[in-house]
Scaffold this motif. Structure first.
Motif, PDB file in Angstrom:
ATOM      1  N   SER A 134       0.819  -1.219   0.000  1.00  0.00           N
ATOM      2  CA  SER A 134       0.000   0.000   0.000  1.00  0.00           C
ATOM      3  C   SER A 134       0.850   1.265   0.000  1.00  0.00           C
ATOM      4  O   SER A 134       0.368   2.345  -0.336  1.00  0.00           O
ATOM      5  N   ARG A 135       2.121   1.148   0.340  1.00  0.00           N
ATOM      6  CA  ARG A 135       3.013   2.306   0.411  1.00  0.00           C
ATOM      7  C   ARG A 135       3.960   2.425  -0.779  1.00  0.00           C
ATOM      8  O   ARG A 135       4.693   3.411  -0.879  1.00  0.00           O
ATOM      9  N   VAL A 136       3.983   1.457  -1.657  1.00  0.00           N
ATOM     10  CA  VAL A 136       4.962   1.453  -2.753  1.00  0.00           C
ATOM     11  C   VAL A 136       4.834   2.685  -3.640  1.00  0.00           C
ATOM     12  O   VAL A 136       5.808   3.409  -3.868  1.00  0.00           O
ATOM     13  N   THR A 137       3.648   2.942  -4.167  1.00  0.00           N
ATOM     14  CA  THR A 137       3.482   4.090  -5.069  1.00  0.00           C
ATOM     15  C   THR A 137       3.704   5.410  -4.329  1.00  0.00           C
ATOM     16  O   THR A 137       4.448   6.268  -4.837  1.00  0.00           O
ATOM     17  N   PRO A 138       3.104   5.620  -3.137  1.00  0.00           N
ATOM     18  CA  PRO A 138       3.399   6.858  -2.413  1.00  0.00           C
ATOM     19  C   PRO A 138       4.891   7.018  -2.092  1.00  0.00           C
ATOM     20  O   PRO A 138       5.425   8.135  -2.147  1.00  0.00           O
ATOM     21  N   MET A 139       5.572   5.924  -1.786  1.00  0.00           N
ATOM     22  CA  MET A 139       7.004   5.979  -1.483  1.00  0.00           C
ATOM     23  C   MET A 139       7.778   6.423  -2.719  1.00  0.00           C
ATOM     24  O   MET A 139       8.654   7.293  -2.644  1.00  0.00           O
ATOM     25  N   MET A 140       7.453   5.834  -3.854  1.00  0.00           N
ATOM     26  CA  MET A 140       8.140   6.192  -5.092  1.00  0.00           C
ATOM     27  C   MET A 140       7.985   7.688  -5.368  1.00  0.00           C
ATOM     28  O   MET A 140       8.963   8.380  -5.646  1.00  0.00           O
ATOM     29  N   HIS A 141       6.765   8.185  -5.271  1.00  0.00           N
ATOM     30  CA  HIS A 141       6.527   9.609  -5.524  1.00  0.00           C
ATOM     31  C   HIS A 141       7.228  10.477  -4.491  1.00  0.00           C
ATOM     32  O   HIS A 141       7.802  11.526  -4.833  1.00  0.00           O
ATOM     33  N   ALA A 142       7.225  10.053  -3.232  1.00  0.00           N
ATOM     34  CA  ALA A 142       7.871  10.835  -2.169  1.00  0.00           C
ATOM     35  C   ALA A 142       9.370  10.938  -2.397  1.00  0.00           C
ATOM     36  O   ALA A 142       9.957  12.017  -2.219  1.00  0.00           O
ATOM     37  N   LEU A 143      10.009   9.844  -2.798  1.00  0.00           N
ATOM     38  CA  LEU A 143      11.454   9.867  -3.042  1.00  0.00           C
ATOM     39  C   LEU A 143      11.801  10.770  -4.218  1.00  0.00           C
ATOM     40  O   LEU A 143      12.728  11.584  -4.143  1.00  0.00           O
ATOM     41  N   GLU A 144      11.077  10.615  -5.293  1.00  0.00           N
ATOM     42  CA  GLU A 144      11.364  11.423  -6.475  1.00  0.00           C
ATOM     43  C   GLU A 144      11.092  12.910  -6.207  1.00  0.00           C
ATOM     44  O   GLU A 144      11.876  13.770  -6.607  1.00  0.00           O
ATOM     45  N   ASN A 145       9.997  13.219  -5.513  1.00  0.00           N
ATOM     46  CA  ASN A 145       9.687  14.615  -5.182  1.00  0.00           C
ATOM     47  C   ASN A 145      10.693  15.201  -4.205  1.00  0.00           C
ATOM     48  O   ASN A 145      11.092  16.368  -4.340  1.00  0.00           O
ATOM     49  N   ALA A 146      11.116  14.416  -3.216  1.00  0.00           N
ATOM     50  CA  ALA A 146      12.100  14.906  -2.240  1.00  0.00           C
ATOM     51  C   ALA A 146      13.404  15.286  -2.935  1.00  0.00           C
ATOM     52  O   ALA A 146      13.995  16.331  -2.647  1.00  0.00           O
TER      53      ALA A 146
END
Length: 151
Positions: A24-36
């Motif tokens: 459930s966290r994979v897609t949000p994690m991917m976006h968070a890393l790239e945005n950070a």
């Protein structure tokens, strides 16, 4: 390592982070890393190219592996500051989104400041106890992962 060195000679830096999290966290994690990473380097006026893939698949989740490439400024201090900013931002994103800071590649000095957020005080205390028991003379990376307990 060879690609990293060749890119450095061409004026580019490259780095990676790897974490693991529940599905459930994979897609949000991917976006968070790239945005950070994007926001961290924008502070210095630089753009970053990021790309993410899932390097390991588990029943409960996956490893999220993100690569970052950005131009070097040509000044060592400025390049180091850019990298530190990027590394801190993506490490904080990992912690904030419930990922592990110590997936397959281990923790290392770069990620050690974020270890307590994952393991908690009790986990760090347990690690100190294990280190004292199995390495009483402090021969194996003394004080690098967890410093001494506060007095």
């Amino acid at each position: 390592m060879y690609l990293r060195n060749a890119l450095w000679q061409k004026g580019y830096a490259i780095d990676t982070v790897e974490t693991a999290c529940d599905w459930s966290r994979v897609t949000p994690m991917m976006h968070a890393l790239e945005n950070a990473a994007t926001h961290a380097l924008a502070q210095s006026g630089e753009k970053v190219h990021t790309y993410t893939h899932l390097s390991h698949i588990y029943a409960q989740g996956a490893s999220v592996y993100t690569t970052f490439a950005f131009r070097l400024a040509g000044d060592y201090a400025q390049d180091l500051a850019r990298w530190r900013s990027l590394k801190a931002a993506v490490s904080q994103a990992i912690v904030a989104h419930g990922g592990t800071i110590s997936h397959q590649h281990g923790v290392g000095l770069d990620h050690a400041p974020y270890l307590e957020a994952e393991k908690g005080r009790l986990g760090i205390s347990a690690m100190r106890s294990l280190f004292r028991h199995f390495d009483p003379d402090g021969m194996l990376n003394p004080g690098k992962l967890v410093g001494p307990a506060a007095p």
